[in-house]
Scaffold this active site. Structure first.
Site, PDB file in Angstrom:
ATOM      1  CD  GLU A 200      -3.039  -0.727   0.020  1.00  0.00           C
ATOM      2  OE1 GLU A 200      -3.285   0.461  -0.255  1.00  0.00           O
ATOM      3  OE2 GLU A 200      -3.533  -1.687  -0.593  1.00  0.00           O
ATOM      4  CB  SER A 479     -43.460 -26.203  43.438  1.00  0.00           C
ATOM      5  OG  SER A 479     -44.835 -26.289  43.195  1.00  0.00           O
TER       6      SER A 479
END
Lengths: 783, 154
Positions: A200, A479
């Site tokens: 690059e 329960s």
């Protein structure tokens, strides 16, 4: 930089000069446009200077904002290897896979392993733990029977203890920030940096932000090709462009970028710019989510940390820099491969790699993971819990910018098993009940020692970071509350498990004259029954009678003592679980049962380290005796009975050892919520099933949640509770029909614990062969 | 100050855990009653746990009680039923001034230490100190009495 404008201002023509210039302009009257050229130039220069200052502030703010945001890094628990460590073959494989260890013929590199039969050779990565550094090393792990049989080093010598590196499970980022896996320059393979520069921006190390020759070269190439085929932007310019992503491609914009590039180079050194580039560059897209930076891209495409990329993968990522959409590996693999191979050629031309290395890389197809990890973490529910626990102690700003490292209790293997159990069972139950995909689920798994949260599932789609039901869905527990009532009776009421309780119908008047008439699930009254039977078969009437006798306030106080961290109204309906709790809160309460009466609030964090690796805060193992351990042991013996003969007995068809666990089902009115909470020696798991709109799901606790729980425990190879042993209690078989001592011949006898001297002495009729059980029972009560 | 003081209090534990401390240090300072009796890990303690105890001892000697605590926690994760580990943790917490935690850990150790009167005695002494530190003189005396009874019967 701030000096420039001042200088310009000083040059502004003063009154004396103005006179002179007027005189001059008079002479040049023929060209009036030139009359004010100096003033115009001055204004222009001043504007340019101001603009430069503006650009400078803009780019520095952008750069600093990114640079100093060091999000907290969050890690799972590290796997400890030692002889005898419980570790199934499949679990070890999963651990290594999640840690991105790669199979290799010879594991020469850290982060690789080889494996033949039950012998694994692992080259660990090493890790700087704050309580000691774990160096990278080669260890041979011999597995068998679900355990580590032998642990040796490369020379065959026995090794006591090895810790693998902890899995990185996510970062804590500011909410406005896109997700990022930030990397530091030293974590990035030098090859990636060299490749990036070679491809690059060859002059990166030498230019001052822009490379005029590169621009000219690109312009010439583009002119010849008649299209934009080459870019002349330096890495610095690309970084600037990435800060202010926009599709605008005007000359004005380019000029601004160039100026900002120059300014950046003025303020920061090359390494700082490079590091920012590595974290900022745009490398892909997943729906609305942008993939920025090599750290995240490495995860997104290859599912591994950036430090472990090979040449082919590095070339692939560098190829993507030019156009992540155009070269999308999932849509245009061939196009990407051509570009990658071109990159490899460039690397050879520029002597970054040898021809041989490039050829080897070229022979590999471009392969990316088919199903990229979604979002910032694969564990959104657990991360949510971590974030909440951290927010009690830290400000948001510190969490997202101070570079903290957070070591958590998450066990990725347990988490994977919990997700699998939910996925499999919830889908099946949903289909069976015709719920159209609306059945939801939440699971929390903790370690019975110290309440460490090992896994958390917040919904049936465990990857979805939405409503976290494990923490936020507060539902009536039904329960599940009963063990609290019975423990109150055992710890404070002077009851034994064989004491008779009354299961006849009961009416309770409210203050406003209304009546509450709780009924049994099967709408049958069972008369006098032994206390443990009322619990294991979950009789409502007996529980309400017992709870009223003890006092609802006492039961509510017990609930708090056990670990519920808020006040609950002490209405009689509390006795049947009208209180709404989250799965996490239920786990906190049951944790105290599992730990034998010692309370440890569920914790997800072990320690938080600062950026230098020193502990800022530890969250030590905290146990506090909440209830008499003997009373809890009695209760637990009854909760085991739930699994053997009570409402949890169905578990055994899915998970054979379930009879050795302890647990309780919970079901709410009209079958809206299906709960199960249960534990063995090492794991406690709480499962909730229900719908977000609270509509009935047609599942009791036993038909729904118990199934998920059983499947989970099966997948975990969870060990059952220890058989009754040296605990100072008397263990006696009891006949459930009479509450008397049972012997051979008694069906369904329960093995229960009693405090010394309180066990029933008399034998039940079934033991002696007498047929008149009922009358015997009656005689005993009347006596 | 506390850290320095804690160091001395740990001496017997260091000795117990493996004689790595030179014998000369034994008589350095009057050893508080909470440190008697000296508890050693059982013979069936796995090597990994022994290793961690040894490292915790080193950390404590270096004055890093937080590190000792973390290492002992690792040991507890490996061997959660080992009452000696819980006892050591109780001591480390006591020396860090966390009396409530120390008492909880000592009680946990006791709940696992069936039949081990020496360990139970040691735990009750820790509890006595923890209660005294919290200003519960009566509780401390009661705990001390239990320790004495266990010690006498030994």
């Amino acid at each position: 930089m701030a000096r420039k404008p001042t200088r310009k201002r000083r040059r502004r023509p003063g009154p004396a000069r103005r006179t002179a210039s007027r005189r001059r302009s008079g002479r040049r009257g023929r060209w009036p446009w030139l009359r004010h050229w100096k003033r115009a130039l001055a204004v222009l220069l001043a504007a340019a200077a101001a603009w430069t200052v503006y650009l400078d502030v803009t780019i520095r703010t952008a750069f600093e904002g990114k640079r100093w945001a060091l999000p907290a890094h969050v890690y799972a628990r590290p796997l400890e290897l030692y002889e005898g460590a419980p570790l199934a073959e499949a679990d070890f494989r999963l651990e290594l896979k999640r840690l991105a260890y790669r199979p290799a013929y010879i594991p020469e590199q850290p982060g690789t392993y080889s494996h033949s039969g039950s012998t694994w050779v692992v080259h660990t990565r090493g890790f700087d733990f704050w309580d000691g550094t774990e160096p990278p090393r080669i260890v041979q792990v011999q597995l068998g029977g679900g355990r580590v049989q032998r642990l040796t080093d490369a020379g065959g010598r026995a090794v006591d203890l090895v810790r693998l590196d902890p899995m990185f499970i996510g970062g804590i980022y500011p909410s406005h920030h896109e997700d990022r896996v930030l990397v530091q320059l030293e974590d990035v393979p030098p090859l990636l940096v060299e490749a990036l520069i070679a491809v690059e921006d060859r002059k990166f190390r030498h230019h001052h932000g822009i490379d005029l020759r590169a621009i000219a070269r690109a312009a010439w190439a583009n002119l010849r090709a008649g299209a934009a085929v080459q870019g002349g932007s330096t890495l610095t310019q690309q970084l600037v462009k990435n800060f202010f992503l926009s599709n605008e491609r005007s000359l004005w914009r380019k000029a601004n970028e160039a100026v900002m590039a120059l300014l950046l180079e003025l303020h920061y050194d090359k390494d700082e710019i490079l590091e920012a580039y590595l974290n900022e560059v745009y490398l892909g897209q997943q729906g609305r989510r942008a993939i920025h930076g090599f750290g995240l891209a490495s995860r997104f495409y290859f599912d591994k940390p950036v430090g472990e990329l090979d040449l082919a993968e590095i070339a692939t990522l560098v190829a993507l820099v030019r156009g992540p959409g155009y070269y999308d590996p999932r849509r245009h693999p061939r196009r990407l491969q051509r570009r990658r191979d071109r990159i490899l050629d460039i690397l050879v031309e520029r002597n970054v790699v040898s021809a041989g290395e490039a050829a080897a890389a070229r022979s590999r197809p471009v392969r990316v993971v088919a199903d990229p990890p979604h979002g910032i973490t694969p564990y959104p529910a657990f991360m949510d819990l971590v974030r909440r626990q951290l927010r009690r102690d830290y400000r948001d700003q510190d969490l997202t910018s101070e570079g903290l490292r957070v070591f958590t209790t998450l066990d990725p293997v347990v988490q994977a098993r919990a997700e699998a159990a939910v996925a499999a069972q919830v889908a099946a139950l949903d289909r069976a009940r015709g719920l159209d995909g609306r059945l939801q689920a939440a699971v929390i798994v903790t370690s019975t020692t110290g309440g460490e949260v090992l896994a958390l599932v917040g919904g049936r789609d465990a990857r979805f970071a939405g409503f976290n039901r494990a923490l936020d869905a507060r539902r009536p527990v039904g329960s599940l509350i009963k063990p609290v009532v019975y423990l109150t009776a055992l710890a404070e009421g002077g009851y034994t498990l064989a004491a008779p309780v009354d299961d006849s119908p009961i009416r309770i008047g409210g203050p406003g004259g209304e009546e509450w008439v709780p009924a049994n699930y099967d709408h049958v009254s069972h008369g006098e029954v032994p206390l443990f039977v009322a619990l294991t078969r979950s009789y409502n009437q007996a529980t309400v009678r017992l709870g009223m006798a003890l006092g609802v306030k006492r039961v509510a106080a017990m609930l708090r003592r056990l670990g519920l961290e808020r006040e609950v109204p002490a209405y009689p309906s509390l006795l049947l679980g009208a209180v709404a709790m989250s799965p996490e809160e239920v786990a906190a309460v049951y944790q105290t049962f599992a730990a034998g009466g010692f309370r440890s609030p569920p914790r997800a964090i072990r320690e938080v380290l600062d950026a230098r690796g020193e502990p800022l805060k530890r969250f030590p193992l905290n146990v506090e005796q909440a209830v008499d351990p003997a009373a809890v042991a009695l209760l637990n013996s009854a909760l085991r009975e739930v699994m053997r003969h009570g409402t949890g007995r169905a578990a055994r068809q899915w998970f054979a050892p379930a009879g050795g666990f302890a647990g309780k089902t919970g079901t709410t009115d009209d079958l809206r919520d299906s709960w199960f909470a249960g534990f063995g020696r090492r794991h406690l798991a709480v499962v909730w099933l229900g719908r977000d709109d609270n509509a009935p799901i047609g599942l009791s606790g036993a038909a729904g949640a118990l199934r998920v729980w059983s499947d989970l425990m099966r997948r975990l190879h969870a060990p059952p509770l220890d058989p009754p042993g040296e605990d100072g209690l008397e263990w006696v078989e009891v006949d459930p029909a009479s509450g008397l001592r049972a012997a051979a011949g008694c069906e369904g006898a329960a093995l229960l614990a009693f405090r010394p001297g309180t066990a029933p002495g008399e034998y039940a009729p079934c033991s002696t062969g007498l047929a008149e059980r009922a009358s015997h029972w009656l005689r005993r009560i009347l006596r | 100050m506390r850290r320095v003081a804690g160091w001395w209090l740990l001496v017997p534990w260091l000795l117990a855990a493996g004689c790595a401390v030179p014998p000369a240090e034994e008589g350095f300072t009057p050893v508080p009653e909470a440190e008697r009796p000296v508890v050693v890990p059982g013979r069936d303690t796995p090597p990994a746990v022994r290793r961690l105890i040894a490292r915790a001892r080193e950390a404590a000697r270096a004055g890093r009680l937080d590190r000792a605590e973390a290492l002992l926690e690792r040991a507890v994760r490996i061997d959660p039923r080992n009452p000696v580990l819980w006892h050591y943790m109780a001591r480390v917490h006591l020396h860090q001034g966390r009396a409530a935690r120390a008492e909880g850990l000592a009680a946990k150790s006791n709940s696992l230490a069936r039949g081990d009167r020496l360990l139970q005695e040691a735990n009750w002494r820790v509890i006595a100190h923890a209660r005294a530190a919290r200003g519960d003189a009566a509780g401390a005396r009661a705990a001390e009495a239990r320790a004495e009874a266990l010690g006498a019967g030994r």
